[in-house]
Each structure stands twice: as C-alpha cells, then as structure tokens.
Design a protein around this motif. Structure first.
Motif, PDB file in Angstrom:
ATOM      1  N   ASN A 201       0.824  -1.207   0.000  1.00  0.00           N
ATOM      2  CA  ASN A 201       0.000   0.000   0.000  1.00  0.00           C
ATOM      3  C   ASN A 201       0.858   1.257   0.000  1.00  0.00           C
ATOM      4  OD1 ASN A 201      -2.400  -1.442   0.008  1.00  0.00           O
ATOM      5  ND2 ASN A 201      -2.528  -1.496   2.237  1.00  0.00           N
ATOM      6  N   GLU A 202       1.989   1.216   0.714  1.00  0.00           N
ATOM      7  CA  GLU A 202       2.869   2.376   0.765  1.00  0.00           C
ATOM      8  C   GLU A 202       3.481   2.658  -0.599  1.00  0.00           C
ATOM      9  OE1 GLU A 202       4.873   5.669   2.019  1.00  0.00           O
ATOM     10  OE2 GLU A 202       3.260   4.548   3.005  1.00  0.00           O
ATOM     11  N   HIS A 203       3.931   1.615  -1.279  1.00  0.00           N
ATOM     12  CA  HIS A 203       4.500   1.801  -2.614  1.00  0.00           C
ATOM     13  C   HIS A 203       3.424   2.227  -3.614  1.00  0.00           C
ATOM     14  CE1 HIS A 203       8.153  -0.957  -1.635  1.00  0.00           C
ATOM     15  NE2 HIS A 203       8.304   0.279  -1.183  1.00  0.00           N
ATOM     16  N   LEU A 204       2.215   1.704  -3.458  1.00  0.00           N
ATOM     17  CA  LEU A 204       1.115   2.108  -4.331  1.00  0.00           C
ATOM     18  C   LEU A 204       0.811   3.598  -4.143  1.00  0.00           C
ATOM     19  CD1 LEU A 204      -1.186   1.503  -6.308  1.00  0.00           C
ATOM     20  CD2 LEU A 204      -2.589   0.828  -4.333  1.00  0.00           C
ATOM     21  N   HIS A 205       0.823   4.031  -2.899  1.00  0.00           N
ATOM     22  CA  HIS A 205       0.581   5.453  -2.605  1.00  0.00           C
ATOM     23  C   HIS A 205       1.641   6.328  -3.276  1.00  0.00           C
ATOM     24  CE1 HIS A 205      -0.433   9.079  -0.384  1.00  0.00           C
ATOM     25  NE2 HIS A 205       0.823   9.176   0.028  1.00  0.00           N
ATOM     26  N   GLN A 206       2.896   5.915  -3.210  1.00  0.00           N
ATOM     27  CA  GLN A 206       3.970   6.691  -3.828  1.00  0.00           C
ATOM     28  C   GLN A 206       3.858   6.691  -5.352  1.00  0.00           C
ATOM     29  OE1 GLN A 206       7.492   4.857  -2.236  1.00  0.00           O
ATOM     30  NE2 GLN A 206       7.166   5.654  -0.165  1.00  0.00           N
ATOM     31  N   CYS A 207       3.503   5.554  -5.926  1.00  0.00           N
ATOM     32  CA  CYS A 207       3.333   5.474  -7.385  1.00  0.00           C
ATOM     33  C   CYS A 207       2.191   6.373  -7.859  1.00  0.00           C
ATOM     34  CB  CYS A 207       3.074   4.031  -7.804  1.00  0.00           C
ATOM     35  SG  CYS A 207       4.500   2.926  -7.638  1.00  0.00           S
ATOM     36  N   LEU A 208       1.099   6.414  -7.095  1.00  0.00           N
ATOM     37  CA  LEU A 208      -0.032   7.249  -7.468  1.00  0.00           C
ATOM     38  C   LEU A 208       0.319   8.734  -7.363  1.00  0.00           C
ATOM     39  CD1 LEU A 208      -3.106   5.402  -5.910  1.00  0.00           C
ATOM     40  CD2 LEU A 208      -2.531   5.680  -8.321  1.00  0.00           C
ATOM     41  N   ARG A 209       1.093   9.090  -6.356  1.00  0.00           N
ATOM     42  CA  ARG A 209       1.502  10.494  -6.238  1.00  0.00           C
ATOM     43  C   ARG A 209       2.344  10.914  -7.440  1.00  0.00           C
ATOM     44  NH1 ARG A 209       3.702  12.439  -0.525  1.00  0.00           N
ATOM     45  NH2 ARG A 209       3.514  14.388  -1.723  1.00  0.00           N
ATOM     46  N   LEU A 210       3.222  10.038  -7.890  1.00  0.00           N
ATOM     47  CA  LEU A 210       4.040  10.347  -9.064  1.00  0.00           C
ATOM     48  C   LEU A 210       3.192  10.423 -10.329  1.00  0.00           C
ATOM     49  CD1 LEU A 210       7.176   8.105  -8.386  1.00  0.00           C
ATOM     50  CD2 LEU A 210       7.058  10.605  -8.294  1.00  0.00           C
ATOM     51  N   ALA A 211       2.209   9.534 -10.428  1.00  0.00           N
ATOM     52  CA  ALA A 211       1.396   9.475 -11.643  1.00  0.00           C
ATOM     53  C   ALA A 211       0.395  10.630 -11.741  1.00  0.00           C
ATOM     54  CB  ALA A 211       0.653   8.141 -11.705  1.00  0.00           C
ATOM     55  N   LEU A 212      -0.068  11.146 -10.589  1.00  0.00           N
ATOM     56  CA  LEU A 212      -1.143  12.127 -10.589  1.00  0.00           C
ATOM     57  C   LEU A 212      -0.677  13.558 -10.362  1.00  0.00           C
ATOM     58  CD1 LEU A 212      -3.759  10.123  -8.472  1.00  0.00           C
ATOM     59  CD2 LEU A 212      -3.740  10.442 -10.940  1.00  0.00           C
ATOM     60  N   THR A 213       0.559  13.740  -9.928  1.00  0.00           N
ATOM     61  CA  THR A 213       1.006  15.094  -9.642  1.00  0.00           C
ATOM     62  C   THR A 213       1.107  15.937 -10.915  1.00  0.00           C
ATOM     63  OG1 THR A 213       2.765  16.449  -8.667  1.00  0.00           O
ATOM     64  CG2 THR A 213       3.441  14.426  -9.784  1.00  0.00           C
TER      65      THR A 213
END
Length: 232
Positions: A201-213
């Motif tokens: 979940n932590e890595h998913l959160h980081q990936c989403l931040r990179l993808a959506l920023t």
C-alpha cells in the motif's frame, strides 16, 4: 424508428454536456454555467420540435419534418423538470458567478453579498461589499489579463480584501464533479495490475503520487547534484 432517432439526437446533446462537465481545470463556476446553459437549450429544443427540427437532424431525416412530435415534447418536459429538481437548490447565484469570473462587472453589490452569505455564512456582508468596491477601483487589477483562478490566488492582494478573497477561494476549490476521483481510480487500476500483486500500500501510494502530480521534476537540477565516478 422515429423514437430511436429522437433519442439519438437528445442523447447527443446530453453527451455534449457531459463532455463539458469533465476535465481537470474546470471550476464549479464553469460547470454551473454549462448546466444553466443546457437548461435553456432544453426549452429551445422543446420549441424546435414543433418547428424546423434544427437541433434534431436524425429525427428530421427520419420523418422529413412532416409530423408534430407531441410525445417527444412530453419527454423534454420531464427532462426539464428533472434538471430543475437536481440543480434548483444549488446556492451559487448569478452575481457570485459573475464576481468569480470578472468582479469588475458586478453592478448589484448588495445582491452579490446576499448570494455570497448563502455559501459562506461566516462572512460579513458589510466587509464583502466594501472590499468588492475597493477591488473594482483598483486600476492595476483592471488591466490584468488572466484566468479567474490565477486572478484570485496570485493577483488579488489578500491583505486588502481578506474576506472577499477567502470567499473566492472557497468557491473555486469546491469539487464540482467526481472526474478527478474517477481518473485517479483508473490510474490506480493501471498501476496495481495482476502482474504487481505484491505491491504494498505504501508503494502504491507513492506510485499514485508520481502518476497524478501536475508538477514536472527539475531534471537538470537533479542531475547537477550527482557526480559521475569514472574509476568504475
């Protein structure tokens, strides 16, 4: 086939509205304007059914314009009432919308403050009226050419019109649709696919931040901070 042609035409108009309600940079003011315009179009469509079918090309092609379409008019009546029910209690008034788009065009300042208090009951009507007058007399701001978001966040001096800017920011930061949530959910489905079943979940959160920023990394500065080791 006549009913199919009519439904095809009216669905096309609804799809056009749906496209206007989507997008990242749309504010609640943009979407309110689009919905209000469509409600007026529905009245136009109802009249057009009894005239030249200018807005119903498929229905015109199917019937050659020889029939009166009373049943279709009843359908539009129900659609008009549906829109009135869904959006009738929305608090954004015309003067507030006008102020968000161009505060220098607001003439009825008392009506503006009344509409603004329905959205922001914590505000003071006297402060809003005084600050709007001061803002309208600012010659430098009158010459500024920018979108409403930039105008209220970067151009308007918060120290001079604190209440007015706070009201504007509250309105402009309203979530007008679920577009961003749906887009983020689609991105999550692409990131966390069946080939990445062990993704935490932590890595998913980081990936989403990179993808959506919306921010673009400063690659040159990042590269300048690194040193190459030529001995290897």
């Amino acid at each position: 086939m006549e009913i199919v042609a009519f439904l095809s035409d009216i669905t096309s108009h609804l799809n056009d509205l749906n496209m206007k309600l989507q997008g990242k940079n749309n504010t609640v003011c943009n979407l309110t304007s689009a919905v209000c315009a469509f409600q007026k179009k529905l009245e136009l469509f109802k009249c057009d059914l009894q005239q030249d079918l200018l807005h119903f090309p498929k229905l015109l092609n199917q019937t050659a314009g020889t029939h009166r379409h009373h049943n279709h008019a009843e359908f539009l009546d129900k659609l008009i009432k549906n829109f009135q029910t869904r959006f009738g209690d929305f608090p954004l008034g015309k003067q507030v919308l006008l102020c968000m788009e161009n505060p220098f065009l607001v003439k009825n300042i008392a009506e503006f403050s009344t509409e603004a208090l329905k959205i922001c009951p914590w505000a003071s009507a006297a402060s809003l009226q005084s600050e709007l007058i001061e803002l309208q007399e600012n010659l430098a701001l009158q010459e500024s050419l920018c979108d409403p978001t930039t105008f209220w966040t970067k151009m308007v001096p918060a120290a001079d019109v604190p209440s007015l800017q706070k009201v504007a920011l509250q309105i402009l930061t309203m979530f007008p649709s679920t577009y961003c949530c749906e887009s983020a959910f689609s991105t999550m489905n692409m990131v966390k696919n069946k080939y990445r079943s062990t993704l935490s979940n932590e890595h998913l959160h980081q990936c989403l931040r990179l993808a959506l920023t919306p921010f673009m990394p400063k690659f040159k500065e990042l590269v300048a901070q690194k040193r190459c080791h030529f001995s290897h």
